[in-house]
Design an enzyme around this catalytic site. Structure first.
Site, PDB file in Angstrom:
ATOM      1  N   ARG A 106      12.127  -5.960   5.024  1.00  0.00           N
ATOM      2  CA  ARG A 106      11.909  -4.595   4.552  1.00  0.00           C
ATOM      3  C   ARG A 106      12.823  -3.575   5.241  1.00  0.00           C
ATOM      4  O   ARG A 106      13.066  -3.656   6.442  1.00  0.00           O
ATOM      5  CB  ARG A 106      10.441  -4.233   4.830  1.00  0.00           C
ATOM      6  CG  ARG A 106      10.051  -2.862   4.360  1.00  0.00           C
ATOM      7  CD  ARG A 106       8.570  -2.744   4.243  1.00  0.00           C
ATOM      8  NE  ARG A 106       7.904  -2.639   5.534  1.00  0.00           N
ATOM      9  CZ  ARG A 106       6.632  -2.284   5.671  1.00  0.00           C
ATOM     10  NH1 ARG A 106       5.901  -2.044   4.599  1.00  0.00           N
ATOM     11  NH2 ARG A 106       6.088  -2.218   6.862  1.00  0.00           N
ATOM     12  N   LYS A 127       0.838  -1.215   0.000  1.00  0.00           N
ATOM     13  CA  LYS A 127       0.000   0.000   0.000  1.00  0.00           C
ATOM     14  C   LYS A 127       0.870   1.262   0.000  1.00  0.00           C
ATOM     15  O   LYS A 127       0.633   2.189  -0.754  1.00  0.00           O
ATOM     16  CB  LYS A 127      -0.919   0.031   1.232  1.00  0.00           C
ATOM     17  CG  LYS A 127      -1.884  -1.127   1.331  1.00  0.00           C
ATOM     18  CD  LYS A 127      -2.844  -0.968   2.504  1.00  0.00           C
ATOM     19  CE  LYS A 127      -2.190  -0.895   3.870  1.00  0.00           C
ATOM     20  NZ  LYS A 127      -1.449  -2.102   4.283  1.00  0.00           N
TER      21      LYS A 127
HETATM   22  P1  AMP Z   1       1.507   1.124   8.762  1.00  0.00           P
HETATM   23  O1  AMP Z   1       2.622   2.073   8.531  1.00  0.00           O
HETATM   24  O2  AMP Z   1       0.297   1.456   7.956  1.00  0.00           O
HETATM   25  O3  AMP Z   1       1.925  -0.310   8.626  1.00  0.00           O
HETATM   26  O4  AMP Z   1       1.068   1.310  10.295  1.00  0.00           O
HETATM   27  C1  AMP Z   1       1.976   1.053  11.343  1.00  0.00           C
HETATM   28  C2  AMP Z   1       1.238   1.000  12.657  1.00  0.00           C
HETATM   29  O5  AMP Z   1       0.614   2.271  12.916  1.00  0.00           O
HETATM   30  C3  AMP Z   1       0.099  -0.003  12.744  1.00  0.00           C
HETATM   31  O6  AMP Z   1       0.558  -1.322  13.032  1.00  0.00           O
HETATM   32  C4  AMP Z   1      -0.720   0.598  13.879  1.00  0.00           C
HETATM   33  O7  AMP Z   1      -0.088   0.367  15.139  1.00  0.00           O
HETATM   34  C5  AMP Z   1      -0.619   2.074  13.595  1.00  0.00           C
HETATM   35  N1  AMP Z   1      -1.709   2.490  12.675  1.00  0.00           N
HETATM   36  C6  AMP Z   1      -1.580   2.956  11.398  1.00  0.00           C
HETATM   37  N2  AMP Z   1      -2.786   3.211  10.871  1.00  0.00           N
HETATM   38  C7  AMP Z   1      -3.693   2.905  11.820  1.00  0.00           C
HETATM   39  C8  AMP Z   1      -5.100   2.921  11.856  1.00  0.00           C
HETATM   40  N3  AMP Z   1      -5.840   3.302  10.814  1.00  0.00           N
HETATM   41  N4  AMP Z   1      -5.716   2.543  13.016  1.00  0.00           N
HETATM   42  C9  AMP Z   1      -4.999   2.173  14.096  1.00  0.00           C
HETATM   43  N5  AMP Z   1      -3.654   2.080  14.111  1.00  0.00           N
HETATM   44  C10 AMP Z   1      -3.006   2.448  12.986  1.00  0.00           C
END
Ligand code: AMP
Length: 215
Positions: free
Chosen positions: A126, A13
């Site tokens: 990664r 994503k």
């Molecule tokens: P990502 O960078 O999208 O993989 O997000 C990393 C971490 O940020 C996730 O594992 C959650 O701990 C937190 N996070 C990101 N987006 C959300 C969301 N929409 N709701 C809750 N936690 C989030």
């Protein structure tokens, strides 16, 4: 266009969001990046989010919804955006639907589908650029110079939550809390499924073609 990128951690994503936002000049936000920025700046929100993120859990809905809605409302033209990593729970999806309700709602939800075995390999190898967030992979997409971003010379690092115990937890959380959104958006006729197991550029071309056709 108001577009959401949905899919498990490691589906690509973030990679696709950077490329598509660039090519189509779409304002984009990644909720994970917003939290990481807060951590870099050592804010109260950053410190609170860290305790959830490091172990692979979701940050509570109330905090996340407020942060992302603030981002949407600071856009001059909230009719066009790309969301990466939000919504991730039904409550977040409902909050977003409600926020956009008076203005036609979301246009498209692009669900990038990848099998679990592949996700684990992608996440555990990664590396991310601290400066521009471009992802690399130690085996499949290594940087030209070890530890240095090809694009901006920033330092590469492994996210705490890409370590094996957190990866396991993130995949579990995805299955329990985020997967139900697929049915939610399918019901509203806004979901497009994309096979994310192909090369980055093939997936990118497919997304661009979907977005330009539905304009
Ligand atoms: P990502 O960078 O999208 O993989 O997000 C990393 C971490 O940020 C996730 O594992 C959650 O701990 C937190 N996070 C990101 N987006 C959300 C969301 N929409 N709701 C809750 N936690 C989030």
């Amino acid at each position: 266009m108001r577009v959401v990128l949905l899919g498990p951690p490691g589906a690509g994503k973030g990679t696709q969001a950077i490329r598509i936002a660039d090519k189509l000049s779409l304002p984009k936000v990644s909720s994970g990046d917003l939290f990481r920025n807060h951590q870099e700046n050592d804010t109260d929100l950053g410190r609170l989010a860290h305790s959830y993120m490091a172990r692979g859990s979701l940050v509570p809905d109330g905090i996340t919804i407020k942060m992302v809605m603030e981002w949407i409302n600071t856009q001059n033209n909230s009719k066009t955006f790309l969301l990466d990593g939000f919504p991730r729970t039904l409550l977040q999806a409902e909050a977003l639907d409600k926020e956009l309700n008076f203005d036609g709602g979301l246009d498209l939800v692009l669900y990038i589908k990848v099998e679990e075995k592949e996700l684990i390999q992608r996440l555990e190898g990664r590396l991310i650029c601290k400066k521009c967030q471009t992802p690399f992979h130690i085996h499949t997409d290594p940087p030209s110079k070890s530890g240095i971003c090809n694009k901006c010379d920033g330092a590469l690092y492994q996210r705490d939550d890409d370590k094996p115990s957190a990866v396991k937890q993130r995949l579990q959380v995805y299955a329990n809390q985020t997967e139900p959104l697929i049915a939610h958006y399918r019901k509203s006729g806004k979901l497009e499924e994309i096979n994310g197991q192909r090369s980055v550029s093939i997936v990118e071309n497919e997304i661009i073609s979907i977005l330009t056709q539905s304009k």
